[in-house]
Design an enzyme around this catalytic site. Structure first.
Site, PDB file in Angstrom:
ATOM      1  N   ASP A 196      -3.213   4.505  -2.391  1.00 43.65           N
ATOM      2  CA  ASP A 196      -4.334   5.028  -1.623  1.00 43.65           C
ATOM      3  C   ASP A 196      -4.806   6.384  -2.163  1.00 43.65           C
ATOM      4  O   ASP A 196      -3.984   7.283  -2.372  1.00 43.65           O
ATOM      5  CB  ASP A 196      -3.859   5.196  -0.167  1.00 43.65           C
ATOM      6  CG  ASP A 196      -4.992   5.426   0.792  1.00 43.65           C
ATOM      7  OD1 ASP A 196      -5.814   4.508   0.968  1.00 43.65           O
ATOM      8  OD2 ASP A 196      -5.053   6.519   1.380  1.00 43.65           O
ATOM      9  N   ASP A 201       0.854  -1.173   0.000  1.00 45.03           N
ATOM     10  CA  ASP A 201       0.000   0.000   0.000  1.00 45.03           C
ATOM     11  C   ASP A 201       0.904   1.241   0.000  1.00 45.03           C
ATOM     12  O   ASP A 201       1.909   1.285   0.706  1.00 45.03           O
ATOM     13  CB  ASP A 201      -0.868  -0.003   1.265  1.00 45.03           C
ATOM     14  CG  ASP A 201      -2.296   0.420   0.980  1.00 45.03           C
ATOM     15  OD1 ASP A 201      -2.469   1.537   0.460  1.00 45.03           O
ATOM     16  OD2 ASP A 201      -3.217  -0.362   1.269  1.00 45.03           O
ATOM     17  N   GLU A 211      -6.247   3.532  -6.100  1.00 52.12           N
ATOM     18  CA  GLU A 211      -7.567   3.638  -5.477  1.00 52.12           C
ATOM     19  C   GLU A 211      -8.098   5.009  -5.820  1.00 52.12           C
ATOM     20  O   GLU A 211      -7.586   6.024  -5.362  1.00 52.12           O
ATOM     21  CB  GLU A 211      -7.475   3.465  -3.960  1.00 52.12           C
ATOM     22  CG  GLU A 211      -8.864   3.341  -3.341  1.00 52.12           C
ATOM     23  CD  GLU A 211      -8.988   3.959  -1.968  1.00 52.12           C
ATOM     24  OE1 GLU A 211      -9.903   3.580  -1.232  1.00 52.12           O
ATOM     25  OE2 GLU A 211      -8.186   4.847  -1.621  1.00 52.12           O
ATOM     26  N   HIS A 239     -11.097  -3.631   3.016  1.00 52.07           N
ATOM     27  CA  HIS A 239     -11.122  -3.239   4.426  1.00 52.07           C
ATOM     28  C   HIS A 239     -12.007  -2.022   4.695  1.00 52.07           C
ATOM     29  O   HIS A 239     -12.168  -1.629   5.839  1.00 52.07           O
ATOM     30  CB  HIS A 239      -9.690  -2.949   4.872  1.00 52.07           C
ATOM     31  CG  HIS A 239      -9.105  -1.778   4.148  1.00 52.07           C
ATOM     32  ND1 HIS A 239      -8.831  -1.803   2.791  1.00 52.07           N
ATOM     33  CD2 HIS A 239      -8.793  -0.533   4.560  1.00 52.07           C
ATOM     34  CE1 HIS A 239      -8.364  -0.633   2.422  1.00 52.07           C
ATOM     35  NE2 HIS A 239      -8.328   0.155   3.470  1.00 52.07           N
ATOM     36  N   ASP A 240     -12.555  -1.407   3.647  1.00 51.97           N
ATOM     37  CA  ASP A 240     -13.429  -0.243   3.816  1.00 51.97           C
ATOM     38  C   ASP A 240     -14.900  -0.568   3.585  1.00 51.97           C
ATOM     39  O   ASP A 240     -15.753   0.314   3.676  1.00 51.97           O
ATOM     40  CB  ASP A 240     -13.059   0.855   2.800  1.00 51.97           C
ATOM     41  CG  ASP A 240     -11.701   1.471   3.055  1.00 51.97           C
ATOM     42  OD1 ASP A 240     -11.240   1.455   4.217  1.00 51.97           O
ATOM     43  OD2 ASP A 240     -11.099   1.977   2.085  1.00 51.97           O
TER      44      ASP A 240
HETATM   45  O1  ISL Z   1     -14.782   3.696   1.015  1.00 51.20           O
HETATM   46  C1  ISL Z   1     -14.869   4.846   1.333  1.00 51.20           C
HETATM   47  C2  ISL Z   1     -15.904   5.735   0.792  1.00 51.20           C
HETATM   48  O2  ISL Z   1     -17.092   5.027   0.596  1.00 51.20           O
HETATM   49  C3  ISL Z   1     -14.046   5.399   2.379  1.00 51.20           C
HETATM   50  O3  ISL Z   1     -14.216   4.507   3.464  1.00 51.20           O
HETATM   51  C4  ISL Z   1     -12.546   5.475   2.197  1.00 51.20           C
HETATM   52  O4  ISL Z   1     -12.084   6.232   3.261  1.00 51.20           O
HETATM   53  C5  ISL Z   1     -12.022   6.109   0.967  1.00 51.20           C
HETATM   54  O5  ISL Z   1     -12.400   5.307  -0.077  1.00 51.20           O
HETATM   55  C6  ISL Z   1     -10.504   6.196   0.968  1.00 51.20           C
HETATM   56  O6  ISL Z   1      -9.931   5.011   1.396  1.00 51.20           O
HETATM   57  C7  ISL Z   1      -8.552   4.914   1.637  1.00 51.20           C
HETATM   58  O7  ISL Z   1      -7.984   6.055   2.249  1.00 51.20           O
HETATM   59  C8  ISL Z   1      -8.366   6.330   3.594  1.00 51.20           C
HETATM   60  C9  ISL Z   1      -8.341   5.099   4.498  1.00 51.20           C
HETATM   61  O8  ISL Z   1      -9.022   5.377   5.680  1.00 51.20           O
HETATM   62  C10 ISL Z   1      -8.958   3.889   3.831  1.00 51.20           C
HETATM   63  O9  ISL Z   1      -8.842   2.773   4.668  1.00 51.20           O
HETATM   64  C11 ISL Z   1      -8.264   3.712   2.513  1.00 51.20           C
HETATM   65  O10 ISL Z   1      -8.637   2.541   1.849  1.00 51.20           O
HETATM   66  C12 ISL Z   1      -7.402   7.371   4.093  1.00 51.20           C
HETATM   67  O11 ISL Z   1      -6.093   6.939   3.903  1.00 51.20           O
END
Ligand code: ISL
Length: 554
Positions: free
Chosen positions: A199, A98, A254, A328-329
């Site tokens: 990310d 990541d 992402e 994980h989200d």
């Molecule tokens: O999925 C999401 C929106 O529906 C959010 O939960 C998510 O925070 C967003 O997609 C960004 O995600 C990533 O960056 C965040 C971190 O909290 C997440 O775990 C990560 O996957 C900040 O770094």
């Protein structure tokens, strides 16, 4: 087109905190992962994406990094990482790390310097602004609730944080910052890692002037106003030129807020930016029209089909798709679009897997998805750890959108913690995850949903995933076939075909507990059955609850 290794791969995502604890502190760690690599190989996935393992004060479980070249102490040491990488490679498994560089932790040395004075050499590493009429510089919200700006009394200015206030956004417009990041990426690549999951990389280029936006239900404008900014492609191409293109990597961005048009550039098959992106549209298909994610789920299968099919169609021959239900989200897919009931859980898990894995793109399996793990039955808000769930709950409660009880029901459907409960390895205490007290509770259903039980049973969800993964490895029609959606308006059935030369597949999936009839092209009537989730398929043209069948014609 020359085939890239990641076009035939299936990726297994590990959330290290919840995967396997080896030292009894209740938190997963690197040695725990190393001990479980054979399991991942057994499943047939060939690449692992590790959620962040870097040094972090854990405001957002490692997505707030205070040193990009060091390991979080709960997870182990750099020597543990080197052992993990070495053993993974020995087993033929690749490791994708990541990369969290839209923001760092406020405890990163760059930010400590940056906030110390307005003329510090690191000041421009972050995004500092004067207040506007005694308030924040603009009306953007943080993804985790509240304003995206934090006032810092040391210099009397605000800094931007699209996530928590302990995650200040880095200033990508500063070429020195880009070079620091590229150097750090190269350092990891020199160690031999096989790629990066980037990310929220769609947020790195902020729009000129950081303009206000239309306020939403929480009183703020969306943080996604920062997505797809003016220099995003330029910065990704620079990263590609200076770093990525010198290695043979899987890179996945992402891309919160990404549109199809943007994705065609980011994931272009010419390889000038990234291998692929994670888009969010299909994850938003069940959002509440006004309140968005943190509200009652609104399922709409025709909408989900339209979105997924549009991505299949539009990227064909132009860019590469990624395929995912869980990470994980996200809440668990069985709880979201399948059934948690004893009778139907496994069948629905297999149906959902089939629907996704027969599509074009690189599939991602999130730890426990291959067992049909479910959401957690939360009973109180005090059980929730996730910063995003808590922040949004607070905002919505303050505005009177929900009672506490409704809030807890929403957590059971929506919280990111549903994905983060410990991996269920076996039926011993704490599901074999730890000998101590786990940082998040183990789902009580571990006594019957666990890896050990499924590895013993040939018709388990695990073995079904294993079959799907093996099929992709050997069948070009799954990797490259042209996609076509049938019956777009059917409320419960997801039916599509894939075709490649003389070969074709018909994929039929029942997203409901009801028996269904359907009409489809004659040519599949005597076709071979490639895979199905009932031992004997229903008579042609009918489907039982949660049934799926893949017909294959050559
Ligand atoms: O999925 C999401 C929106 O529906 C959010 O939960 C998510 O925070 C967003 O997609 C960004 O995600 C990533 O960056 C965040 C971190 O909290 C997440 O775990 C990560 O996957 C900040 O770094």
């Amino acid at each position: 087109m020359e085939e890239k290794w990641w076009q035939r791969s299936v990726v297994y995502q590990i959330y290290p905190r919840s995967f396997q604890d080896s030292d009894g502190d209740g938190i997963g760690d690197l040695t725990g992962i190393t001990d479980r690599l054979e399991y991942i190989r057994e499943l047939g996935t060939d690449t692992i994406w590790l959620s962040p393992i870097y040094k972090s004060p854990n405001d957002d479980n490692g997505y707030d990094i205070s040193d990009y070249q060091d390991i979080m102490k709960e997870f182990g040491t750099m020597a543990d990482f080197d052992r993990l990488l070495e053993k993974a490679h020995e087993l033929g498994l690749k490791i994708v790390m990541d990369l969290v560089v839209n923001h760092s932790s406020d405890e990163h040395r760059w930010f400590v310097e940056s906030r110390s004075s307005a003329d510090n050499p690191y000041r421009d590493y972050y995004i500092w602004r004067e207040g506007k009429n005694g308030a924040e510089p603009n009306n953007w919200c943080s993804c985790f609730g509240g304003s995206a700006w934090e006032f810092d009394s040391q210099t009397g200015m605000y800094y931007l944080h699209l996530f928590s206030k302990k995650q200040p956004d880095l200033n990508w417009d500063n070429p020195v910052v880009r070079d620091e990041i590229f150097r750090m990426m190269d350092w990891w690549l020199q160690k031999g890692i096989d790629g990066f999951r980037m990310d929220v990389i769609s947020l790195i280029s902020k729009p000129e002037g950081l303009p206000d936006g239309e306020p939403g239900p929480n009183g703020y404008a969306s943080f996604l106003l920062a997505a797809n900014g003016p220099h995003e492609h330029e910065y990704l191409q620079e990263m590609n030129r200076k770093v990525l293109s010198r290695y043979d990597l899987l890179t996945v961005g992402e891309c919160a807020g990404v549109t199809l048009e943007e994705a065609k550039s980011c994931a272009n098959l010419d390889g000038s930016e990234l291998s692929m992106v994670f888009q969010f549209e299909h994850m938003e298909a069940d959002f509440h029209p006004l309140l968005g994610r943190y509200a009652e789920q609104c399922k709409d299968l025709p909408k989900l089909k339209e979105i997924m099919s549009r991505w299949q169609r539009e990227l064909e021959g132009v860019a590469w798709n990624s395929l995912y239900w869980d990470n994980h989200d996200q809440p668990r897919i069985v709880s979201r679009y399948g059934s948690e009931s004893e009778e139907h859980r496994e069948r629905s898990a297999k149906m959902l897997a089939t629907c996704l894995h027969m599509m074009q793109g690189t599939p991602y399996v999130y730890q426990g998805e291959e067992l049909g793990m479910t959401n957690y039955p939360w009973t109180g808000i005090d059980q929730i750890n996730d910063i995003e769930s808590l922040g949004n709950y607070r905002d919505y409660r303050a505005r009177g959108y929900m009672t506490e009880e409704e809030g807890i029901r929403m957590m059971r459907q929506r919280s990111r913690d549903n994905a983060r409960t410990p991996m269920q390895w076996d039926a011993t205490s704490e599901a074999g995850f730890t000998t101590g007290k786990p940082w998040l509770p183990v789902n009580p259903n571990y006594v019957y949903i666990n890896a050990a039980e499924q590895l013993r049973r040939p018709d388990s969800v695990f073995h079904y995933y294993q079959k799907l993964i093996a099929l992709r490895r050997k069948m070009d029609v799954i990797v490259y076939g042209h996609y076509e959606l049938l019956e777009p308006d059917h409320p419960d059935l997801f039916i599509y075909t894939r075709s490649y030369g003389y070969e074709s597949l018909l994929v039929v999936c029942n997203f409901s507990e009801r028996e269904q009839g359907y009409k489809i092209p004659e040519k599949y009537q005597n076709a071979e059955i490639l895979i199905a989730n009932y031992p004997e398929p229903a008579p042609y043209g009918t489907l039982r609850p949660w049934e799926c069948v893949v017909y294959h014609r050559t």
